[in-house]
Every structure is written in C-alpha cells, then in structure tokens.
Write a protein that holds these residues in place. Sequence first.
Motif, PDB file in Angstrom:
ATOM      1  N   VAL A  55      -9.170  -1.069 -11.840  1.00 48.36           N
ATOM      2  CA  VAL A  55     -10.168  -1.308 -10.813  1.00 48.36           C
ATOM      3  C   VAL A  55     -11.002  -0.052 -10.639  1.00 48.36           C
ATOM      4  O   VAL A  55     -10.597   1.049 -11.039  1.00 48.36           O
ATOM      5  CB  VAL A  55      -9.522  -1.708  -9.467  1.00 48.36           C
ATOM      6  N   ARG A  56     -12.149  -0.227 -10.024  1.00 44.99           N
ATOM      7  CA  ARG A  56     -13.055   0.882  -9.827  1.00 44.99           C
ATOM      8  C   ARG A  56     -12.878   1.552  -8.476  1.00 44.99           C
ATOM      9  O   ARG A  56     -13.081   2.751  -8.329  1.00 44.99           O
ATOM     10  CB  ARG A  56     -14.490   0.348  -9.934  1.00 44.99           C
ATOM     11  N   HIS A  57     -12.524   0.766  -7.477  1.00 45.55           N
ATOM     12  CA  HIS A  57     -12.376   1.291  -6.112  1.00 45.55           C
ATOM     13  C   HIS A  57     -11.034   0.846  -5.552  1.00 45.55           C
ATOM     14  O   HIS A  57     -10.611  -0.305  -5.745  1.00 45.55           O
ATOM     15  CB  HIS A  57     -13.492   0.766  -5.196  1.00 45.55           C
ATOM     16  N   LEU A  58     -10.407   1.756  -4.831  1.00 46.40           N
ATOM     17  CA  LEU A  58      -9.192   1.448  -4.080  1.00 46.40           C
ATOM     18  C   LEU A  58      -9.465   1.788  -2.624  1.00 46.40           C
ATOM     19  O   LEU A  58      -9.725   2.944  -2.272  1.00 46.40           O
ATOM     20  CB  LEU A  58      -8.003   2.258  -4.601  1.00 46.40           C
ATOM     21  N   ALA A  59      -9.433   0.753  -1.790  1.00 50.42           N
ATOM     22  CA  ALA A  59      -9.690   0.933  -0.355  1.00 50.42           C
ATOM     23  C   ALA A  59      -8.356   1.005   0.377  1.00 50.42           C
ATOM     24  O   ALA A  59      -7.519   0.095   0.265  1.00 50.42           O
ATOM     25  CB  ALA A  59     -10.532  -0.224   0.176  1.00 50.42           C
ATOM     26  N   LEU A  60      -8.134   2.077   1.119  1.00 48.87           N
ATOM     27  CA  LEU A  60      -6.920   2.266   1.901  1.00 48.87           C
ATOM     28  C   LEU A  60      -7.258   2.076   3.373  1.00 48.87           C
ATOM     29  O   LEU A  60      -8.123   2.764   3.923  1.00 48.87           O
ATOM     30  CB  LEU A  60      -6.345   3.657   1.672  1.00 48.87           C
ATOM     31  N   ILE A  61      -6.578   1.127   4.011  1.00 48.53           N
ATOM     32  CA  ILE A  61      -6.776   0.838   5.425  1.00 48.53           C
ATOM     33  C   ILE A  61      -5.622   1.474   6.200  1.00 48.53           C
ATOM     34  O   ILE A  61      -4.469   1.027   6.086  1.00 48.53           O
ATOM     35  CB  ILE A  61      -6.847  -0.677   5.689  1.00 48.53           C
ATOM     36  N   PHE A  62      -5.926   2.502   6.918  1.00 50.78           N
ATOM     37  CA  PHE A  62      -4.913   3.173   7.739  1.00 50.78           C
ATOM     38  C   PHE A  62      -4.901   2.498   9.115  1.00 50.78           C
ATOM     39  O   PHE A  62      -5.928   2.454   9.811  1.00 50.78           O
ATOM     40  CB  PHE A  62      -5.223   4.661   7.862  1.00 50.78           C
ATOM     41  N   GLU A  63      -3.720   2.019   9.524  1.00 54.06           N
ATOM     42  CA  GLU A  63      -3.627   1.281  10.786  1.00 54.06           C
ATOM     43  C   GLU A  63      -2.191   1.354  11.310  1.00 54.06           C
ATOM     44  O   GLU A  63      -1.270   1.823  10.629  1.00 54.06           O
ATOM     45  CB  GLU A  63      -4.017  -0.173  10.579  1.00 54.06           C
ATOM     46  N   GLU A  64      -2.027   0.815  12.504  1.00 48.80           N
ATOM     47  CA  GLU A  64      -0.708   0.734  13.105  1.00 48.80           C
ATOM     48  C   GLU A  64       0.019  -0.497  12.586  1.00 48.80           C
ATOM     49  O   GLU A  64      -0.590  -1.409  11.995  1.00 48.80           O
ATOM     50  CB  GLU A  64      -0.831   0.685  14.626  1.00 48.80           C
ATOM     51  N   ALA A  65       1.319  -0.546  12.833  1.00 51.40           N
ATOM     52  CA  ALA A  65       2.138  -1.615  12.271  1.00 51.40           C
ATOM     53  C   ALA A  65       1.747  -2.997  12.794  1.00 51.40           C
ATOM     54  O   ALA A  65       1.819  -3.989  12.068  1.00 51.40           O
ATOM     55  CB  ALA A  65       3.608  -1.335  12.571  1.00 51.40           C
ATOM     56  N   ARG A  66       1.325  -3.081  14.028  1.00 49.58           N
ATOM     57  CA  ARG A  66       0.997  -4.388  14.600  1.00 49.58           C
ATOM     58  C   ARG A  66      -0.440  -4.812  14.331  1.00 49.58           C
ATOM     59  O   ARG A  66      -0.846  -5.894  14.733  1.00 49.58           O
ATOM     60  CB  ARG A  66       1.220  -4.352  16.102  1.00 49.58           C
ATOM     61  N   SER A  67      -1.205  -4.014  13.643  1.00 45.35           N
ATOM     62  CA  SER A  67      -2.592  -4.342  13.339  1.00 45.35           C
ATOM     63  C   SER A  67      -2.656  -5.295  12.137  1.00 45.35           C
ATOM     64  O   SER A  67      -1.855  -5.188  11.197  1.00 45.35           O
ATOM     65  CB  SER A  67      -3.397  -3.073  13.040  1.00 45.35           C
ATOM     66  N   TYR A  68      -3.620  -6.216  12.168  1.00 40.71           N
ATOM     67  CA  TYR A  68      -3.800  -7.187  11.078  1.00 40.71           C
ATOM     68  C   TYR A  68      -5.015  -6.869  10.219  1.00 40.71           C
ATOM     69  O   TYR A  68      -5.305  -7.597   9.272  1.00 40.71           O
ATOM     70  CB  TYR A  68      -3.985  -8.591  11.663  1.00 40.71           C
ATOM     71  N   LEU A  78     -11.861   5.431   0.725  1.00 45.15           N
ATOM     72  CA  LEU A  78     -11.959   5.042  -0.675  1.00 45.15           C
ATOM     73  C   LEU A  78     -11.271   6.106  -1.515  1.00 45.15           C
ATOM     74  O   LEU A  78     -11.604   7.292  -1.447  1.00 45.15           O
ATOM     75  CB  LEU A  78     -13.430   4.899  -1.091  1.00 45.15           C
ATOM     76  N   TYR A  79     -10.303   5.675  -2.305  1.00 40.43           N
ATOM     77  CA  TYR A  79      -9.463   6.578  -3.089  1.00 40.43           C
ATOM     78  C   TYR A  79      -9.784   6.367  -4.569  1.00 40.43           C
ATOM     79  O   TYR A  79      -9.874   5.225  -5.040  1.00 40.43           O
ATOM     80  CB  TYR A  79      -7.995   6.285  -2.808  1.00 40.43           C
ATOM     81  N   TYR A  80      -9.945   7.500  -5.320  1.00 39.43           N
ATOM     82  CA  TYR A  80     -10.336   7.432  -6.726  1.00 39.43           C
ATOM     83  C   TYR A  80      -9.353   8.207  -7.586  1.00 39.43           C
ATOM     84  O   TYR A  80      -8.567   9.030  -7.067  1.00 39.43           O
ATOM     85  CB  TYR A  80     -11.754   7.983  -6.901  1.00 39.43           C
ATOM     86  N   PRO A  81      -9.359   7.996  -8.895  1.00 40.26           N
ATOM     87  CA  PRO A  81      -8.428   8.731  -9.771  1.00 40.26           C
ATOM     88  C   PRO A  81      -8.613  10.244  -9.634  1.00 40.26           C
ATOM     89  O   PRO A  81      -9.724  10.733  -9.413  1.00 40.26           O
ATOM     90  CB  PRO A  81      -8.804   8.245 -11.182  1.00 40.26           C
ATOM     91  N   GLY A  82      -7.515  10.931  -9.755  1.00 38.22           N
ATOM     92  CA  GLY A  82      -7.531  12.371  -9.629  1.00 38.22           C
ATOM     93  C   GLY A  82      -7.351  12.845  -8.205  1.00 38.22           C
ATOM     94  O   GLY A  82      -7.462  14.056  -7.931  1.00 38.22           O
ATOM     95  N   GLY A  83      -7.127  11.906  -7.274  1.00 40.77           N
ATOM     96  CA  GLY A  83      -6.904  12.292  -5.889  1.00 40.77           C
ATOM     97  C   GLY A  83      -8.169  12.438  -5.074  1.00 40.77           C
ATOM     98  O   GLY A  83      -8.104  12.891  -3.917  1.00 40.77           O
TER      99      GLY A  83
END
Length: 795
Positions: free
Chosen positions: A196-209, A250-255
């Motif tokens: 894939v080209r893009h990796l989206a990381l959603i930071f949230e609390e445990a009860r969040s949807y 947005l997270y990409y290769p190489g950190g």
Amino acid sequence: MARRCGRATSRFTPCPGEMETLSGWLCCSLLLVAAAQAGLYTASDQIVILSPADVEAVLWNSSAATVVEFYASWCGHCIAFSPVFKGLARDIKEWKPAVELAAINCAAEENRKVCTSYGIRGYPTLKFFNAYTKAGGNGTKHNETFSLDFPRDIRGLRHKIIDQLENHAEPWPPACPPLEPTSQAEIDSFFETNNVRHLALIFEEARSYVGRELTLDLLQFENIAVRRVLNTEEALVSKLGVTTFPSCYLYYPGGNFTRLKVKAEARAFYSYALQRLPGVVRSGKPAPVSPDVLNNNTEEVWRPFNRSRVYMADLESTLHYSLRVEVAAHTVIRGEALISLRNYIAALAKYFPGRPVVMNLLKSVNSWLQNQTGSEISYEAFEGVLDNAAQSPDAALPEGQRWVGCQGSRPHLRRYPCGVWTLFHVLTVQAKNAGGSDPQEVLSAMRSYVHVFFGCRLCAEHFENMARESLTEVSTLSSAVLWLWSRHNQVNNRLAGDLSEDPNFPKIQWPSPEMCPACHTAKTNGDHLWNKEKVLAFLLSHFAANSIVKDYLEDEGQILAKQKEKHAVRQERKAREASDLMTPPASPPAVDEKQEEEEEEGEELQEEEEEGGEGAVAPDEMVGKTTEPGPWAKPEVEAGRRRRQAHRKPSIVGMRMRDFREDIVDLDSFVNQYYKAKAMQLAASSRVRPRTLQRKEEQESGPVFGLDIRLDVVQPEKWLQKRELTGGYFSEEASHRGRWMSVLSIGFSKVDISLCVILYVLSSLCLLTMYLFFKNRFKPRRVKIFLPYTNEYSN
C-alpha cells in the motif's frame, strides 16, 4: 331494539353518523392494505428488498454479514423508524462488501410465511446474520419490539453493527478488514507484508469507534490501509508525539510520518481527506486521467475551467439536449406530457438567467404553448417554434453541445446529467432571488419533466421516489433550494463507486470542505453536521445569475446567422418538393399508339421478307441474336420496340420479364428455350393479337398433338419466322378456353405441355389398371357351408 334513523324502515340502515364512521374505517382499511402492499423501502434506498424467492440466497451462505429489518408497513413504529434505517444505509454505504442491509415487509401476504419461519412476533425486529450463515439459521435478534433502550439513531445502530462484527464467529467476512487495535511491532513490519502507499493510524481511546468506522469506510479503496492505535500503546504514541485523541497520522516506510490536517477531528473529515490522498482510488475503478492526457486528447478539445464556477455553456447545452433530443422522442405530445412540457417551459421562461436571444426564444415558445387549446401537439410543430420558424427578431437557441464545467474525462461520463442538476439548481436559486410565490413551482416542474421526458428511466424512478417521499415538506423558497441540494447529495451517495462515476470527478457530499469550509461542522459526539444556513448562503451565491461564467459561448451574431441559413435551406427544400409534386409524371403511350406501331412494324417486316431485300437476315445469322434487331431495323421501329418493352408488365405478380438470349447453336435446345421465352413474353404482352407475317402456304397446319399444339413443316429459310408466330397461333386458337391457358403455357413449349398431358393420361390408366387388378385379386371368395354328416339310417 334497533334504532331507526329518519324514515328508514330497515333495521340495518345506518344513521348518518354511522355512515361517516363506516366510511372512515373503510378508507383506513384501504390505506392499510395499500401500504402493506407498497412497503416502506424502494431500490433507491440502497436496501435489499427481500422476498420469498431470494431470502435464502441473501441470508444463507453469503460472504457478507447482513442486518435485516422485519417490519409491517401498517406499523406506526416501523414508519417512524424507516427514515433512520434509510439514513443508516446511506451512512454505511462504503461498508457494503462486508455488511449489507435488507428489509422484508411482513404485512404482505406472500412474506408472512417467511417472517413466521424466523420467529418474528413484533415489529420492527432487527436480526444480524453472520457471514456464511448455514441454512435454517435464524440470526441474532437485536430486539423483539421497538423498545426504548434500543438505539434509534444512526450512530447507535452503526456502533451496534461494529460490535456484532467484532463478535463474529469464524469464518470471518472476507471483505472485512481487521478491527482490533494494532501494535508497534506490527506497524514496524507493515510495509514488508502489505503493498500500500499510505498507512493511516487513528489514535483514540478504547471506547472510541472512530478507528473502526474509518477502517470500514476505506475498505473499498486501494493504496491505503487504516489501523487503530489505542492511547495505551505508549511507545508508538511517544514516538509520533500524539497528544490529541482521536487524531490521524500518515505513516510511511522508513518511519516517516505526518499528521493529517482536518477541520475537525471526526470520522467524516478523516474519511474525506483520506479518500483524496494521491494514488488512492476506488477498487476496480480506473485511475484519474492526468490533465496532460486530457489536453492532448484528439477526439475532443478539453476546455480548462474552474471547478468552483457555473458555466452558461453547460446550461445552454442542457437546454439543447433537453428540448431537441429528449422531447423529440415524443412525436405527439398529449396529456400528462403536454402539461409537463408547459410547466417546464414556463419555469424556464420565468427563471432561466440566459442571454437575450435565448430568453426571447424561451418566451416565444412559452407563449405559443400556452395559446395551444388542443389536447395534443406534434413535436414537428413544437420544433418549428423552437427553431424560430416565424423569424422573430433576436430569438434563437444555440444548437449542439459545448460542455465546460460538466466535461467528463471520457465521452460517456458526466455531461448531460451534470447539466440537468446544474440547471435545476440555478432555477431554484433564481426563483428564491426573484421572490416567487409558489415554493414548489420549480420543483414540481422538474419532477414532472423528469418523470415524463428524462431518458434514464431508472433515474427518473429514483427521483420520483424521493419526490413522493418528502416534496410535501417544502413550504418556503429557501427550503426548496435546500431540498434539491440534499437530494442531489443522496444521489451522489448512491452512485459513488458506480460505473457512471468519473474518476476525475468523484461523487462526494457537496459542497466539499475546500469549497465551503463553513458549511461543515461536527456534533459533540464527533458526527458530521451540515450548517444549513451556511449551505443556503453558499448555494444562493454559487448559482446566482451574476456568478455564471460566460466563457466558451458562441457569439450571438453567429447563432442568428446559422439559424437564418438553416431556414433558407429548409425553405429551398420545401420549394423543391412542392415543384416535384406539381410536375405531372410522364404517361405511358396509349394502347392505340402501341397497336399502330406494332402494325407498322409488322407490315415493314412482311414487305422486306417478300421482297427478299438486302436487309433480310438468314437463319444462321439470327442464331444468338434472337432479341436484337438486325441492321435493317429503322430507328423509329427500334424506338417503338424499346417503348413497348419498357411498358410491358408481366401477367403474374412478382415475375420479372426479360428478353431471352441464347448463344448455343444446338437447334433442338434452341427451339425449346426459344419457345419458353416467347411463351413468357406472350403472357406479359398486351391483349392485341400480333399480325401474322407468314404466307398462306406457310400457314398450313401440320399434325396436331394434345392441346392444339401444331408441328409445322417449313423450309429452313422460313423456320425462324414461323417460330416467331407460334405464340400467336396458340393464343388465337385457345382464346375460347380462357386466360388460364396462357398462364399454363408460361415457360413451356407446346411439346412440353402435350407430353405432360399424355403422361398424365397414361399414369391415370396405369393407376386404374392396378386398382382393378388388386380388386379382383383380393376379391372375397364365396364361403362354402359344410353341413354335419347325418346317417339316414341311424334312426
């Protein structure tokens, strides 16, 4: 004792009050029956309508999980819940590969057995069917009745579905991505195992949807993946420096990483921004076409334009296609179609913000339509007014299509549908700005036009469903503008990902955050919310008459010149057709003239034959030239012969006569073929008997066989001339037997006919002989009766 009302004597006669009550109950019963049959959902609602024929195919062994509503169309709670269920279908439309929504009307007679088999006792009832449910599975019941503690809003239902997916038993729906939280170890090795080209990381609390909702929102798109990261994943949180929950990175290769900038940290804003990242395309859809390819397209010149503006060229192109193509499909316009056309033209003449020449024409067409007192009009007459056949000054509608803002990256995308929506938006806004008196004037005209004339019949049905459902809610001019805007977004939602979607112009909820940031906001729970006051202000400004761009328009002088030239050509064509009709056709020569020509030709041939002049033709010279005149033929005779052949008609319909040509010198074959040809010409010739050219001694008949067929014995030099007159002899001597004899002789010589008769007689005699033989052979023999032997002396 029965009550009596008035002077009624029957004890069963109801009173007036009872009559009203009975009428009320009857009307309610009819409405309930009609509602039960109609149902609460249509195909436009993106909900699968179940029936006994397909319920098993949808619910059993399906690769997607399915949420089914069992309802009764007469149930008040079901009616109140139906808008929520429709809204849920639009909200989770992108989840469809993993989750489907379906509904079945248990009030319909044909569906009651199905509802009973699934244990439905109250309405509405929601059931969740896992993917690959086995035959006979009843699903997970959400509620027995519409209880107060069950979520009745879209957000609550959406979360309930996610809970059911997370508790899904094996096998997992193949289209559904993982919903559990991810870890730093998985993130570090993610690009090694995923292309894939893009990796989206959603930071949230445990009860969040939010993270799980975005994961499902993006599952139809390629080159992007979404993973949920809890705030308890301290190593990854500290590495990226996350301080706000929820937030998207947005997270990409190489950190490498970057934070996604949105107006509000909410699901709708994340989803819109992620779907428009570079390289992110819907699965199965072609990638957007680059501007360089569009500009270098040799099929049609690409017109650069501003996507945030409305172009008059699109509006005029829409009018051209609407009035000259779609309306033209109705050769005769009557009834509902005529009323729809009148209302449509009246709205255009009143609110269309066109150029003077176009407005003059629309007003002229509107005046003509309103003055028509008949129950129908022809499109030909309407077209004459549309093309300004009366030559009114400075009135014309440009012909042809010149799309600008509604251009598509391919010839079959956007264009007219885009132009229709743009035209309707402009009309509703102009009605609002002009202070119209009827809020539904433009919407009703649009509804009737689409219902009757719009070429896409399925689209017309969907639009009619939306209008029937909620058009009565429009009570102000502002609400009319907003109603059309909200229904346009519903259509965009339904068509997103469809084959008709242009990859360069995806179907989005419009206006986008870039065009109108103030139109978008979020609720306290994170759900998207439209600021309708800002939306109305944007629409009134965007579709205002002074905001419409006049680029790429054809000059008014050129339009009028083309119209004048078109009328000149049309008048010239009509004049030419009229002159052709007035010119009498050339009449064929009279019978008397033809008869005289034949007699003159016969006399000349007889004189030349008797004189034996140098123009006489020997028999050997005529072989192969039986239909061509000799060099002695005079021009007048030859011309007369050609005229006779031109006007000669066959006596049998469908048979085409032509002169026979024979090039074979074989005399026997020649005789047979020649007699056939002459017989066919005789059947097609006039009733005038050809004059004989033979001498008296040559007219002596020979032996006769069968049907008056004479075999004449003549000298070789007279043979051909004798042969030419054979048809005349046969026709004269057989005339008393009727015309049918000439029909029988077509294509056959006399010898052929006589042989057929002889064979017929012989075959009849043979059959008679065989009959007599077998009759005598199988004649029953006389039965001999043997009496029992008696001895006269026995007694």
